[in-house]
Structure formats: structure tokens, C-alpha cells
Design an enzyme around this catalytic site. Structure first.
Site, PDB file in Angstrom:
ATOM      1  N   CYS A  85       0.749  -1.161  -0.045  1.00  0.00           N
ATOM      2  CA  CYS A  85      -0.134   0.068  -0.069  1.00  0.00           C
ATOM      3  C   CYS A  85       0.844   1.279   0.011  1.00  0.00           C
ATOM      4  CB  CYS A  85      -0.857  -0.148   1.183  1.00  0.00           C
ATOM      5  SG  CYS A  85      -1.901   1.407   1.550  1.00  0.00           S
ATOM      6  N   VAL A  86       0.826   1.840  -0.942  1.00  0.00           N
ATOM      7  CA  VAL A  86       1.640   3.208  -1.206  1.00  0.00           C
ATOM      8  C   VAL A  86       0.855   4.191  -2.098  1.00  0.00           C
ATOM      9  CG1 VAL A  86       3.040   2.195  -3.124  1.00  0.00           C
ATOM     10  CG2 VAL A  86       3.972   4.016  -1.586  1.00  0.00           C
TER      11      VAL A  86
END
Length: 196
Positions: free
Chosen positions: A95-96
Site C-alpha cells: 500500500c503506497v
């Protein structure tokens, strides 16, 4: 030749091939592109654990999954090597923001995506954790987070011949508590710039 996703348009396919060819020649800091000549859409890289992090000395295999809607929709990134990190789920999903709300289908590069993911190993964002335990430990007890992440690094990402001396004296052994405290302060300052 087997293609991972038959639904990728020829234009996107050719663009990906050009980017991967450039990645083979480009020198990315701490990231090595791993070409698959049998399946050009199998985008993988080896990410080196950054220094002064619990991932130091580790090497992590990462896969960039290109979907049928690419580049209108961002690719998915998945760590194939087990890692304990707030922004990486237990099954390896990353998750970025670069692969979420900040994705720009008109202005992207695989090199940039890989570099952003490596930077995430230096500066996690525990507030948006996929791995809730890692996020909680990072915020509540950096020492426990660091110890657990370093242990996972030693078990899954470091071969015995490559174990750096600074990982032999891990925080759980108590031999580098000053380094641990410095790393904790640095990480917390990056997460909360107004902290001491």
C-alpha cells in the site's frame, strides 16, 4: 511466449517492453530489475534492504502485477519475500500512494514505482497500515517493531553468508540500543515532523 495478461493492449505492451529495456540499463539505487524473457509482463525486481533499517542486509523479491486496465489503473505491487512492515500485508500486497490516489496514467515509470517502494522500507506510513500489528508496534513500541522486522529479515531475506555484522548484534541482544534509539527517533520524526 507466454503472456501473463492477454488483455494488455499492444501499445501498452510495447511501452512496457521499452520501460523494462531501459530498466535493465538504468542503475536504480538498491533495486535490480529481473527480466523474464519468456514472459515480458512478468515484472519482478530484487529490492535491497536499506541501511539503518531493520531490513538492512536483506534482499526482497518484488512483483509488479500489470492488469488489463493498465495504465489507466495502477499496477499492484506484491512482495514475494516475507516481510514485516506496516504498509505491506502478510500476503505481500503493498500500500503506497503512488499506486493508489497519486497514480498518474499519463506520467508513470516502472523505475519510479520501484524506487518509491524501496523508500517505503525507509519511511513507513503506519497510519495507513495494511499490516495492523506492524503499524501498531511501529507507533507504540518501535523497539518491538524493529526487533520483529529484523528477525523476519534474518529468517526470510538474509542468507547466512550475507549476514552483515550489524544484524548479528540485533536490538533483542541489547548490543546496539543507541543505534535502535537513533533509528526510532529518525523514523518517528519522518512520520511526525513536529516530534522531538
Amino acid at each position: 511466449m507466454l503472456r501473463q495478461n492477454e488483455n494488455v493492449s499492444p501499445k501498452v505492451f510495447n511501452l512496457l517492453i521499452r520501460q523494462m529495456t531501459a530498466l535493465q540499463q538504468e542503475k536504480l539505487d538498491g533495486v535490480q530489475f529481473v527480466p523474464n524473457h519468456e514472459d515480458p509482463l512478468d515484472v519482478q525486481a530484487i529490492v535491497e534492504g536499506p541501511t539503518q533499517t531493520p531490513y538492512e542486509g536483506g534482499t526482497y523479491r518484488l512483483k509488479i502485477v500489470i492488469g488489463a486496465e493498465f495504465p489507466q489503473q495502477p499496477p499492484r505491487a506484491v512482495f514475494l519475500t516475507k516481510i514485516f512492515h506496516p504498509n505491506i500485508s502478510q500476503n505481500g500486497d503493498v500500500c503506497v500512494n503512488t499506486l493508489k490516489r497519486d497514480w498518474d496514467p499519463q506520467n508513470w515509470s516502472l523505475g519510479h514505482v520501484l524506487q518509491v517502494i524501496r523508500c517505503l522500507l525507509i519511511v513507513p506510513f503506519p497510519e495507513s497500515a495494511l499490516n495492523e500489528e506492524a503499524g501498531r508496534l511501529f507507533m507504540e513500541s518501535y523497539h518491538e517493531y524493529y526487533s520483529h522486522a529484523a528477525m523476519m529479515n534474518r529468517v526470510h531475506a538474509v542468507t547466512a553468508a550475507e549476514t552483515p555484522t550489524n544484524l548479528v548484534n540485533t536490538p533483542e541482544a541489547g548490543d546496539n540500543s543507541e543505534d535502535l534509539e537513533l533509528a526510532r527517533k529518525k523514523a518517528m520524526k519522518q512520520v511526525h515532523p513536529s516530534s522531538p
